[in-house]
Design a protein around this motif. Structure first.
Motif, PDB file in Angstrom:
ATOM      1  N   UNK A 179      -0.910   4.919   2.042  1.00  0.00           N
ATOM      2  CA  UNK A 179      -0.921   3.493   1.914  1.00  0.00           C
ATOM      3  C   UNK A 179      -2.264   3.020   1.838  1.00  0.00           C
ATOM      4  N   UNK A 180      -3.059   3.601   2.946  1.00  0.00           N
ATOM      5  CA  UNK A 180      -4.398   2.998   2.989  1.00  0.00           C
ATOM      6  C   UNK A 180      -5.312   3.285   1.689  1.00  0.00           C
ATOM      7  N   UNK A 181      -5.071   4.326   1.101  1.00  0.00           N
ATOM      8  CA  UNK A 181      -5.937   4.637  -0.211  1.00  0.00           C
ATOM      9  C   UNK A 181      -5.302   3.559  -1.336  1.00  0.00           C
ATOM     10  N   UNK A 182      -4.106   3.436  -1.399  1.00  0.00           N
ATOM     11  CA  UNK A 182      -3.795   2.402  -2.024  1.00  0.00           C
ATOM     12  C   UNK A 182      -4.291   1.141  -1.914  1.00  0.00           C
ATOM     13  N   UNK A 183      -4.226   0.499  -0.674  1.00  0.00           N
ATOM     14  CA  UNK A 183      -4.706  -0.629  -0.097  1.00  0.00           C
ATOM     15  C   UNK A 183      -6.323  -0.880  -0.689  1.00  0.00           C
ATOM     16  N   UNK A 184      -6.981   0.277  -0.467  1.00  0.00           N
ATOM     17  CA  UNK A 184      -8.381  -0.008  -0.890  1.00  0.00           C
ATOM     18  C   UNK A 184      -8.483   0.111  -2.151  1.00  0.00           C
ATOM     19  N   UNK A 185      -7.845   0.985  -3.063  1.00  0.00           N
ATOM     20  CA  UNK A 185      -7.776   0.682  -4.565  1.00  0.00           C
ATOM     21  C   UNK A 185      -7.422  -0.830  -4.880  1.00  0.00           C
ATOM     22  N   UNK A 186      -6.342  -1.197  -4.472  1.00  0.00           N
ATOM     23  CA  UNK A 186      -5.740  -2.449  -4.694  1.00  0.00           C
ATOM     24  C   UNK A 186      -6.975  -3.660  -4.255  1.00  0.00           C
ATOM     25  N   UNK A 187      -7.733  -3.718  -3.244  1.00  0.00           N
ATOM     26  CA  UNK A 187      -8.632  -4.287  -3.021  1.00  0.00           C
ATOM     27  C   UNK A 187      -9.780  -4.360  -3.898  1.00  0.00           C
ATOM     28  N   UNK A 188     -10.163  -3.188  -4.186  1.00  0.00           N
ATOM     29  CA  UNK A 188     -11.295  -2.964  -4.990  1.00  0.00           C
ATOM     30  C   UNK A 188     -11.182  -3.507  -6.303  1.00  0.00           C
ATOM     31  N   UNK A 189      -9.756  -3.332  -6.865  1.00  0.00           N
ATOM     32  CA  UNK A 189      -9.389  -3.968  -8.154  1.00  0.00           C
ATOM     33  C   UNK A 189      -9.254  -5.581  -7.926  1.00  0.00           C
ATOM     34  N   UNK A 190      -8.945  -6.160  -7.197  1.00  0.00           N
ATOM     35  CA  UNK A 190      -8.998  -7.454  -6.941  1.00  0.00           C
ATOM     36  C   UNK A 190     -10.470  -8.139  -6.674  1.00  0.00           C
ATOM     37  N   UNK A 191     -11.308  -7.326  -6.069  1.00  0.00           N
ATOM     38  CA  UNK A 191     -12.848  -7.875  -5.886  1.00  0.00           C
ATOM     39  C   UNK A 191     -13.383  -7.693  -7.178  1.00  0.00           C
ATOM     40  N   UNK A 192     -13.058  -6.892  -8.264  1.00  0.00           N
ATOM     41  CA  UNK A 192     -13.680  -6.868  -9.757  1.00  0.00           C
ATOM     42  C   UNK A 192     -13.403  -8.109 -10.560  1.00  0.00           C
ATOM     43  N   UNK A 193     -12.252  -8.759 -10.210  1.00  0.00           N
ATOM     44  CA  UNK A 193     -11.807 -10.037 -10.948  1.00  0.00           C
ATOM     45  C   UNK A 193     -11.165  -9.619 -12.264  1.00  0.00           C
ATOM     46  N   UNK A 194     -10.744 -10.419 -12.887  1.00  0.00           N
ATOM     47  CA  UNK A 194      -9.972 -10.200 -14.089  1.00  0.00           C
ATOM     48  C   UNK A 194     -10.705  -9.412 -15.103  1.00  0.00           C
ATOM     49  N   UNK A 195      -9.965  -8.640 -15.869  1.00  0.00           N
ATOM     50  CA  UNK A 195     -10.548  -7.688 -17.064  1.00  0.00           C
ATOM     51  C   UNK A 195     -11.062  -8.643 -17.995  1.00  0.00           C
ATOM     52  N   UNK A 196     -12.133  -8.302 -18.633  1.00  0.00           N
ATOM     53  CA  UNK A 196     -12.239  -9.045 -19.915  1.00  0.00           C
ATOM     54  C   UNK A 196     -11.396  -8.926 -21.044  1.00  0.00           C
ATOM     55  N   UNK A 197     -11.141 -10.104 -21.551  1.00  0.00           N
ATOM     56  CA  UNK A 197     -10.030  -9.875 -22.753  1.00  0.00           C
ATOM     57  C   UNK A 197     -10.701  -9.452 -24.042  1.00  0.00           C
ATOM     58  N   UNK A 198     -10.071  -9.056 -24.973  1.00  0.00           N
ATOM     59  CA  UNK A 198     -10.187  -8.618 -26.386  1.00  0.00           C
ATOM     60  C   UNK A 198      -9.866  -9.659 -27.432  1.00  0.00           C
ATOM     61  N   UNK A 199      -9.502 -10.912 -26.862  1.00  0.00           N
ATOM     62  CA  UNK A 199      -9.262 -12.123 -27.791  1.00  0.00           C
ATOM     63  C   UNK A 199     -10.201 -12.232 -28.490  1.00  0.00           C
ATOM     64  N   UNK A 200     -10.174 -12.705 -29.746  1.00  0.00           N
ATOM     65  CA  UNK A 200     -11.053 -13.221 -30.800  1.00  0.00           C
ATOM     66  C   UNK A 200     -11.589 -14.696 -30.430  1.00  0.00           C
ATOM     67  N   UNK A 201     -12.800 -14.783 -30.324  1.00  0.00           N
ATOM     68  CA  UNK A 201     -13.401 -16.065 -30.012  1.00  0.00           C
ATOM     69  C   UNK A 201     -13.142 -17.178 -31.257  1.00  0.00           C
TER      70      UNK A 201
END
Length: 59
Positions: free
Chosen positions: A36-58
């Protein structure tokens, strides 16, 4: 008489196994807490990275 002694020996063996149950349960709990501790750290790290860039065409 031998059957009584065999029965007593079996009962003693079962009690010996029961004595180890709390330690086994504690090890499982410790393993679950570590997971659980490892999952919490992973989730927190993912949340701190912010949203992933999208590949949608501009447009």
């Amino acid at each position: 008489m031998d059957s009584h002694l065999e029965y007593i020996a079996e009962v003693e063996a079962l009690f010996g196994q029961l004595e180890r149950v709390p330690a086994a349960i504690q090890r499982r709990l410790d393993d679950q807490e570590a997971l659980i501790s490892q999952l919490e750290k992973t989730l927190l790290g993912t949340l701190l990275q912010g949203p992933a860039p999208t590949d949608a065409p501009a447009d």
